[in-house]
Design a protein around this motif. Structure first.
Motif, short mmCIF file in Angstrom:
data_model
loop_
_atom_site.label_atom_id
_atom_site.label_comp_id
_atom_site.label_asym_id
_atom_site.label_seq_id
_atom_site.Cartn_x
_atom_site.Cartn_y
_atom_site.Cartn_z
N UNK A 47 -1.23 -28.84 -52.87
CA UNK A 47 -0.15 -29.16 -53.80
C UNK A 47 -0.59 -30.17 -54.86
N UNK A 48 -1.38 -31.16 -54.48
CA UNK A 48 -1.82 -32.16 -55.46
C UNK A 48 -2.66 -31.51 -56.56
N UNK A 49 -3.63 -30.70 -56.19
CA UNK A 49 -4.47 -30.04 -57.18
C UNK A 49 -3.65 -29.11 -58.07
N UNK A 50 -2.70 -28.41 -57.46
CA UNK A 50 -1.83 -27.52 -58.23
C UNK A 50 -0.99 -28.30 -59.23
N UNK A 51 -0.46 -29.44 -58.79
CA UNK A 51 0.34 -30.28 -59.69
C UNK A 51 -0.50 -30.72 -60.89
N UNK A 52 -1.72 -31.16 -60.63
CA UNK A 52 -2.59 -31.60 -61.72
C UNK A 52 -2.94 -30.44 -62.65
N UNK A 53 -3.23 -29.28 -62.09
CA UNK A 53 -3.58 -28.10 -62.89
C UNK A 53 -2.45 -27.69 -63.82
N UNK A 54 -1.21 -27.91 -63.37
CA UNK A 54 -0.03 -27.46 -64.12
C UNK A 54 0.73 -28.61 -64.77
N UNK A 55 0.09 -29.75 -64.93
CA UNK A 55 0.65 -30.90 -65.64
C UNK A 55 1.97 -31.41 -65.04
N UNK A 56 2.05 -31.39 -63.71
CA UNK A 56 3.18 -31.98 -62.99
C UNK A 56 2.81 -33.43 -62.69
N UNK A 57 3.73 -34.35 -62.90
CA UNK A 57 3.45 -35.78 -62.76
C UNK A 57 3.43 -36.23 -61.30
N UNK A 58 2.35 -35.86 -60.59
CA UNK A 58 2.13 -36.26 -59.21
C UNK A 58 0.81 -37.04 -59.21
N UNK A 59 0.88 -38.33 -58.90
CA UNK A 59 -0.24 -39.22 -59.18
C UNK A 59 -1.53 -38.91 -58.43
N UNK A 60 -1.56 -39.09 -57.13
CA UNK A 60 -2.79 -38.88 -56.38
C UNK A 60 -3.84 -39.94 -56.68
N UNK A 61 -3.47 -41.21 -56.57
CA UNK A 61 -4.35 -42.32 -56.94
C UNK A 61 -5.68 -42.32 -56.18
N UNK A 62 -5.69 -41.89 -54.93
CA UNK A 62 -6.92 -41.91 -54.13
C UNK A 62 -7.71 -40.62 -54.24
N UNK A 63 -7.27 -39.73 -55.10
CA UNK A 63 -7.93 -38.45 -55.34
C UNK A 63 -8.02 -37.58 -54.10
N UNK A 64 -7.00 -37.64 -53.26
CA UNK A 64 -6.93 -36.76 -52.10
C UNK A 64 -7.70 -37.22 -50.89
N UNK A 65 -8.07 -38.50 -50.82
CA UNK A 65 -8.84 -38.99 -49.69
C UNK A 65 -7.96 -39.58 -48.58
#
Length: 140
Positions: A47-65
């Motif tokens: 979901x995080x990668x999908x949000x970023x791919x589609x310009x959804x404002x989901x932060x993910x500060x730790x880059x999924x770690x």
């Protein structure tokens, strides 16, 4: 077979968009329940990668770690129940999430499957970034 406590942490990455009409449908909503965007995903996309791919404002500060809770999302209950249990690391981060609910998950840890077709991921009204929000200034 991996158990809940030994499950590998999933790291988000590049997303390849499926051909229109062939993907798994995922709806993103804001905290007020307004539809932000409906997208299509491939099996295994998180979901995080999908949000970023589609310009959804989901932060993910730790880059999924799994070191923060800024990709916290609220999932539709019927789809939440399909998912494997969160790992201990994910639960630890969820404990720090703003607006935690019974269907809260970290977007970086939810991988799309055909069974999740039609799922809704609702963004919380705020996020809590412990590195920034809890950072104590140091004197030089």
């Amino acid at each position: 077979m991996l158990t809940d406590t030994t499950r590998q942490v999933q790291r988000h990455g590049n997303v390849t968009r499926p051909a229109p009409g062939t993907g798994i449908t995922l709806h993103f909503k804001d905290a007020k329940g307004n539809l932000l965007k409906t997208i299509e995903a491939n099996e295994g996309d998180d979901i995080l990668s999908l949000a970023h791919e589609h310009d959804i404002d989901l932060e993910g500060a730790c880059e999924g770690s799994v070191a923060c809770s800024t990709c916290h999302v609220l999932l539709s209950p019927e789809h939440y129940d399909i998912l494997p249990e969160p790992s201990d690391d994910e639960n630890d981060m969820l404990d720090m999430a703003f607006g935690l609910t019974d269907t809260s998950r970290l977007g970086c840890q939810v991988q799309m499957t055909r069974e999740l077709d039609g799922m809704t991921a609702t963004l919380p009204s705020a996020t809590r970034n412990m590195f920034v929000d809890g950072k104590k200034p140091t004197h030089h």
